[in-house]
Enzyme design. Sequence first.
Site, PDB file in Angstrom:
ATOM      1  N   SER A   1       8.183  -9.228   5.406  1.00  0.00           N
ATOM      2  CA  SER A   1       8.976  -9.427   6.624  1.00  0.00           C
ATOM      3  C   SER A   1       8.683 -10.796   7.249  1.00  0.00           C
ATOM      4  CB  SER A   1       8.664  -8.311   7.611  1.00  0.00           C
ATOM      5  OG  SER A   1       7.282  -8.308   7.880  1.00  0.00           O
TER       6      SER A   1
ATOM      7  N   GLU B   1      16.609  -7.035  11.804  1.00  0.00           N
ATOM      8  CA  GLU B   1      16.664  -6.587  10.416  1.00  0.00           C
ATOM      9  C   GLU B   1      16.331  -5.094  10.434  1.00  0.00           C
ATOM     10  OE1 GLU B   1      13.535  -7.711   7.590  1.00  0.00           O
ATOM     11  OE2 GLU B   1      15.034  -7.736   5.994  1.00  0.00           O
TER      12      GLU B   1
ATOM     13  N   CYS C   1      16.161  -6.936   0.335  1.00  0.00           N
ATOM     14  CA  CYS C   1      16.232  -8.159   1.145  1.00  0.00           C
ATOM     15  C   CYS C   1      17.568  -8.862   0.930  1.00  0.00           C
ATOM     16  CB  CYS C   1      15.096  -9.092   0.780  1.00  0.00           C
ATOM     17  SG  CYS C   1      15.249  -9.656  -0.910  1.00  0.00           S
TER      18      CYS C   1
ATOM     19  N   GLU D   1       0.826  -1.210   0.000  1.00  0.00           N
ATOM     20  CA  GLU D   1       0.000   0.000   0.000  1.00  0.00           C
ATOM     21  C   GLU D   1       0.863   1.265   0.000  1.00  0.00           C
ATOM     22  OE1 GLU D   1       0.594  -2.209   2.274  1.00  0.00           O
ATOM     23  OE2 GLU D   1       0.108  -1.567   4.324  1.00  0.00           O
TER      24      GLU D   1
HETATM   25  P1  NAD Z   1       5.731  -6.235   5.255  1.00  0.00           P
HETATM   26  O1  NAD Z   1       5.861  -7.612   5.797  1.00  0.00           O
HETATM   27  O2  NAD Z   1       5.403  -5.127   6.206  1.00  0.00           O
HETATM   28  O3  NAD Z   1       4.597  -6.180   4.132  1.00  0.00           O
HETATM   29  C1  NAD Z   1       4.561  -7.093   3.062  1.00  0.00           C
HETATM   30  C2  NAD Z   1       3.128  -7.229   2.576  1.00  0.00           C
HETATM   31  O4  NAD Z   1       2.328  -7.741   3.641  1.00  0.00           O
HETATM   32  C3  NAD Z   1       2.490  -5.908   2.153  1.00  0.00           C
HETATM   33  O5  NAD Z   1       1.694  -6.132   1.010  1.00  0.00           O
HETATM   34  C4  NAD Z   1       1.638  -5.525   3.356  1.00  0.00           C
HETATM   35  O6  NAD Z   1       0.490  -4.791   3.002  1.00  0.00           O
HETATM   36  C5  NAD Z   1       1.248  -6.877   3.929  1.00  0.00           C
HETATM   37  N1  NAD Z   1       1.078  -6.826   5.390  1.00  0.00           N
HETATM   38  C6  NAD Z   1       1.741  -6.040   6.272  1.00  0.00           C
HETATM   39  N2  NAD Z   1       1.328  -6.287   7.522  1.00  0.00           N
HETATM   40  C7  NAD Z   1       0.397  -7.249   7.438  1.00  0.00           C
HETATM   41  C8  NAD Z   1      -0.396  -7.945   8.406  1.00  0.00           C
HETATM   42  N3  NAD Z   1      -0.302  -7.681   9.702  1.00  0.00           N
HETATM   43  N4  NAD Z   1      -1.242  -8.895   7.970  1.00  0.00           N
HETATM   44  C9  NAD Z   1      -1.344  -9.176   6.661  1.00  0.00           C
HETATM   45  N5  NAD Z   1      -0.623  -8.553   5.709  1.00  0.00           N
HETATM   46  C10 NAD Z   1       0.236  -7.608   6.087  1.00  0.00           C
HETATM   47  O7  NAD Z   1       7.086  -5.922   4.462  1.00  0.00           O
HETATM   48  P2  NAD Z   1       7.552  -4.544   3.813  1.00  0.00           P
HETATM   49  O8  NAD Z   1       7.927  -3.601   4.908  1.00  0.00           O
HETATM   50  O9  NAD Z   1       6.604  -4.118   2.776  1.00  0.00           O
HETATM   51  O10 NAD Z   1       8.878  -5.040   3.047  1.00  0.00           O
HETATM   52  C11 NAD Z   1      10.118  -5.185   3.674  1.00  0.00           C
HETATM   53  C12 NAD Z   1      10.336  -6.596   4.160  1.00  0.00           C
HETATM   54  O11 NAD Z   1      10.233  -7.509   3.072  1.00  0.00           O
HETATM   55  C13 NAD Z   1      11.732  -6.821   4.724  1.00  0.00           C
HETATM   56  O12 NAD Z   1      11.611  -7.619   5.856  1.00  0.00           O
HETATM   57  C14 NAD Z   1      12.460  -7.548   3.607  1.00  0.00           C
HETATM   58  O13 NAD Z   1      13.542  -8.339   4.023  1.00  0.00           O
HETATM   59  C15 NAD Z   1      11.363  -8.372   3.062  1.00  0.00           C
HETATM   60  N6  NAD Z   1      11.657  -8.810   1.705  1.00  0.00           N
HETATM   61  C16 NAD Z   1      12.025 -10.104   1.523  1.00  0.00           C
HETATM   62  C17 NAD Z   1      12.341 -10.539   0.263  1.00  0.00           C
HETATM   63  C18 NAD Z   1      12.746 -11.960   0.032  1.00  0.00           C
HETATM   64  O14 NAD Z   1      12.852 -12.338  -1.112  1.00  0.00           O
HETATM   65  N7  NAD Z   1      12.966 -12.769   1.047  1.00  0.00           N
HETATM   66  C19 NAD Z   1      12.272  -9.666  -0.820  1.00  0.00           C
HETATM   67  C20 NAD Z   1      11.880  -8.351  -0.604  1.00  0.00           C
HETATM   68  C21 NAD Z   1      11.576  -7.932   0.686  1.00  0.00           C
END
Ligand code: NAD
Length: 498
Positions: free
Chosen positions: A227, A383, A282, A177
């Site tokens: 995450s 992280e 990531c 979002e």
């Molecule tokens: P995030 O986990 O906050 O959000 C990811 C997705 O989940 C978003 O679409 C968000 O709207 C949704 N979301 C968030 N909170 C939620 C909840 N409580 N319930 C359901 N859905 C929820 O991650 P972010 O801040 O957008 O991205 C950064 C994170 O992503 C870092 O931890 C990074 O390491 C990770 N990441 C991992 C990879 C990989 O390949 N392993 C790649 C890119 C990013």
Amino acid sequence: MLNLIPHWIGGQRAERHTDRYGDVFNPATGERTARVGFATSTVVDEAVAVAQKAFQSWRSVSLARRSRILFAFREQIERRKEELARILTLEHGKVLSDALGEVSRGLEVIEFVCGAPQLLKGAFSENVSTDVDSYSIRQPLGVVAGITPFNFPAMVPMWMYPVAIACGNTFVLKPSERDPSSSLFCAELLAAAGLPEGVFNIVQGDKEAVDRILEHPDIRAVSFVGSTPIARTIYQTGTAHGKRVQALGGAKNHMIVLPDADMELAADAAVSAAYGSAGERCMAISVLVAVGSAGDALVPRLRERIRKLRVGPGTEASSEMGPLITRAHRDRVASYVDSGLSDGARLIEDGRTLNVPGHGNGFFLGPCLFDQVRPEMALYRDEIFGPVFSIVRVASYPEAMELLRKNPYANGVALFTNDGGAARRFQNEVEVGMVGINVPIPVPMAYYSFGGWKQSLFGDSHVYGTEGIHFYTRGKVITSRWPDPQHRGVDLGFPQNR
Ligand code: NAD
């Protein structure tokens, strides 16, 4: 009036009623540039129903036509990649060259699945028994969903939907979002490439939309990247609802430097991988494990390079590092500098004092470097996902390996050395999913697959590559007899091969 970013349902932009909105910012100026309406469960249900209807015909569209549409999509992206990169920079903040790099890595997945007919081939065995043949086919699952993070708003969705669509599935994407516009741009390019309505859909939103996706009975599989705490919940909830789930989580990527390494190469690699995209990758390197004398050799080299880094708005060609995604995230990352100082780590570079002229309200934080970080400190454990880089000093290679063994994350890792034997031993024994030898960000090509180990991935399969094809299809094995002139009448015995 702020621009309202809509959903994409049934091949068109779709505004739907909601009481809940998110703000989208330009991180370089701090300005609110748009609002995004959060999908209710009803909107998710509508998108899934549209995708379910589209699946009935899309699954039967010939492989040749699916390939041609994906190839046309590839051409659309290639032609308009500068525009796409600009959208990424304006909402995410990353510099334009980095945004173009993101687009080109996503493009490689699309190119890979243009060859889906080859990848979807089954096996055939003639005469497994007299006049009996056996063969296997892989079929699409149905409606599948993707939930993606803010840090690669174009590339991470491209790890998913081109593969799923090539396999004959229909797709519902729930992008981050915080930077939702690039997905809409790609939806328009998919439509221009000839993708039938309803095959690709977007619901904008947050937890409410995700919760509905996880429980929706018509969604067969969920791909998640984000995450670790959310990835774990997505995996547990999605599988409890009978779905196939791959949930990629967070990271704390180590770069081990042995004393025999080329220190100039290692210093260049460390600075590039720690501060590229302001550390919001990531696969960013967040910990440098300096073995023996490597620490003393590296600190002055790192400092010299960090001081030359040009931090500024991503739209300016001179900028090498942009702002962080939101003010709250910027402040959270900066708070790790205070925690590092109070825990007794040595601050070598302090990015908190950075001033970007004319951009006082932007979410900027300059590069920060700590030496003498210890494993019990929050700097090491968490992280951080920003430009705060830690050096941990160890006496030996086994001590470095012990650090890795104890770390709960295992996404990427890099070893810098000139000793081929040490490198070979390392790649064999390290328990991490993606390994670089003198390569700091070892993101695998589209024809391999991407995924970490331990708490960096929940589920069995990585994204894209042949693992992606397997994830979005299920196998069927057929045993057939055509004709059977010698059939022996009724036989209640278990079929045996003759
Ligand atoms: P995030 O986990 O906050 O959000 C990811 C997705 O989940 C978003 O679409 C968000 O709207 C949704 N979301 C968030 N909170 C939620 C909840 N409580 N319930 C359901 N859905 C929820 O991650 P972010 O801040 O957008 O991205 C950064 C994170 O992503 C870092 O931890 C990074 O390491 C990770 N990441 C991992 C990879 C990989 O390949 N392993 C790649 C890119 C990013």
